[in-house]
Design an enzyme around this catalytic site. Structure first.
Site, PDB file in Angstrom:
ATOM      1  N   SER A 120      -6.579   8.092   6.083  1.00  0.00           N
ATOM      2  CA  SER A 120      -6.623   7.083   5.024  1.00  0.00           C
ATOM      3  C   SER A 120      -8.046   6.582   4.835  1.00  0.00           C
ATOM      4  O   SER A 120      -8.849   6.594   5.753  1.00  0.00           O
ATOM      5  CB  SER A 120      -5.698   5.917   5.366  1.00  0.00           C
ATOM      6  OG  SER A 120      -4.370   6.381   5.500  1.00  0.00           O
ATOM      7  N   ARG A 128       1.308   4.367   9.602  1.00  0.00           N
ATOM      8  CA  ARG A 128       1.539   5.381   8.565  1.00  0.00           C
ATOM      9  C   ARG A 128       2.693   5.015   7.633  1.00  0.00           C
ATOM     10  O   ARG A 128       3.388   5.879   7.095  1.00  0.00           O
ATOM     11  CB  ARG A 128       1.731   6.758   9.202  1.00  0.00           C
ATOM     12  CG  ARG A 128       0.498   7.202   9.989  1.00  0.00           C
ATOM     13  CD  ARG A 128       0.608   8.563  10.631  1.00  0.00           C
ATOM     14  NE  ARG A 128       0.537   9.665   9.705  1.00  0.00           N
ATOM     15  CZ  ARG A 128      -0.576  10.179   9.201  1.00  0.00           C
ATOM     16  NH1 ARG A 128      -1.742   9.647   9.510  1.00  0.00           N
ATOM     17  NH2 ARG A 128      -0.539  11.200   8.382  1.00  0.00           N
ATOM     18  N   LEU A 176      -6.766   1.576   9.786  1.00  0.00           N
ATOM     19  CA  LEU A 176      -6.400   2.641   8.853  1.00  0.00           C
ATOM     20  C   LEU A 176      -6.435   3.930   9.655  1.00  0.00           C
ATOM     21  O   LEU A 176      -7.365   4.138  10.432  1.00  0.00           O
ATOM     22  CB  LEU A 176      -7.410   2.742   7.705  1.00  0.00           C
ATOM     23  CG  LEU A 176      -7.364   1.692   6.607  1.00  0.00           C
ATOM     24  CD1 LEU A 176      -8.553   1.849   5.672  1.00  0.00           C
ATOM     25  CD2 LEU A 176      -6.066   1.787   5.827  1.00  0.00           C
ATOM     26  N   ASP A 177      -5.445   4.781   9.476  1.00  0.00           N
ATOM     27  CA  ASP A 177      -5.480   6.039  10.222  1.00  0.00           C
ATOM     28  C   ASP A 177      -6.604   6.923   9.696  1.00  0.00           C
ATOM     29  O   ASP A 177      -7.189   6.659   8.644  1.00  0.00           O
ATOM     30  CB  ASP A 177      -4.115   6.748  10.192  1.00  0.00           C
ATOM     31  CG  ASP A 177      -3.671   7.156   8.804  1.00  0.00           C
ATOM     32  OD1 ASP A 177      -4.491   7.697   8.033  1.00  0.00           O
ATOM     33  OD2 ASP A 177      -2.490   6.957   8.486  1.00  0.00           O
ATOM     34  N   ALA A 178      -6.929   7.945  10.422  1.00  0.00           N
ATOM     35  CA  ALA A 178      -8.068   8.810  10.072  1.00  0.00           C
ATOM     36  C   ALA A 178      -7.911   9.427   8.691  1.00  0.00           C
ATOM     37  O   ALA A 178      -8.898   9.623   7.983  1.00  0.00           O
ATOM     38  CB  ALA A 178      -8.243   9.905  11.123  1.00  0.00           C
TER      39      ALA A 178
END
Length: 184
Positions: free
Chosen positions: A44, A140, A40-42
């Site tokens: 999220s 993303r 998960l990106d930062a």
């Protein structure tokens, strides 16, 4: 074999190695030899699965295994039926075309924790919540999909991977628990 459910907080990096400005998984999990099955990106939040078994990690995260991943997204604007159909159909994002997905408007979840810092509110821009289930998960992707149809994502929370869900396994941000691999 370990299978760990972790509720990744906002702005935490999906890595164990140190980061110069942000917290990482190592700030929350002190379990040797586990690795995230997916990322998960930062920006999220939400469900992240970690395991010490390479085969299981591949089974969870690789698109060929088609583990559905469900997200709830708070978006700027109000989705019309036409915009939801656009989200559900293959969508050309420039560098790839998405697979069909499920996308529905939902009520704001009353069980969801507050985000720190909170999202930006604009009096002249209403927000809505969407539930989106993908069978793929490119970098993303949900954010890019909602932006492509004119509904920029303000907050994104992954709530389920396959049969594992934060609604059936409630965890606050930063909490984790071990579960049986049979639950997958």
């Amino acid at each position: 074999m370990a299978l760990i459910l972790f509720n990744k907080p906002f702005q935490v990096m999906c890595q164990f190695s140190p980061h110069p400005t942000r917290k990482t998984l190592a700030d929350f999990l002190d379990i040797p030899n586990i690795y995230p099955a997916g990322r998960l990106d930062a920006d999220s939040e939400g469900l992240l699965l970690l395991t010490d078994e390479g085969h299981l990690q591949h089974e969870i995260s690789h698109p060929s295994h088609k583990q559905p991943k469900t997200y709830i997204a708070q978006v700027e604007g109000k989705p019309s039926a036409a915009l939801l159909r656009k989200l559900q159909a293959p969508l050309d994002l420039g560098d790839f075309v998405t697979q069909p997905c499920q996308a529905t408007e939902i009520q704001a979840p009353d069980w969801l924790w507050s985000r720190n810092p909170p999202i930006r509110y604009r009096l002249d821009k209403p927000t809505s919540w969407l539930a989106i289930t993908l069978l793929e998960g490119k970098n993303r992707q949900v954010r890019r999909m909602t932006a492509a149809v004119g509904l920029p994502t303000l907050r994104l929370v992954r709530i389920a991977i396959g049969n594992i869900s934060l609604t059936t396994h409630p965890l606050w941000p930063g909490e984790w628990r071990e579960i049986s691999t049979a639950e997958l």
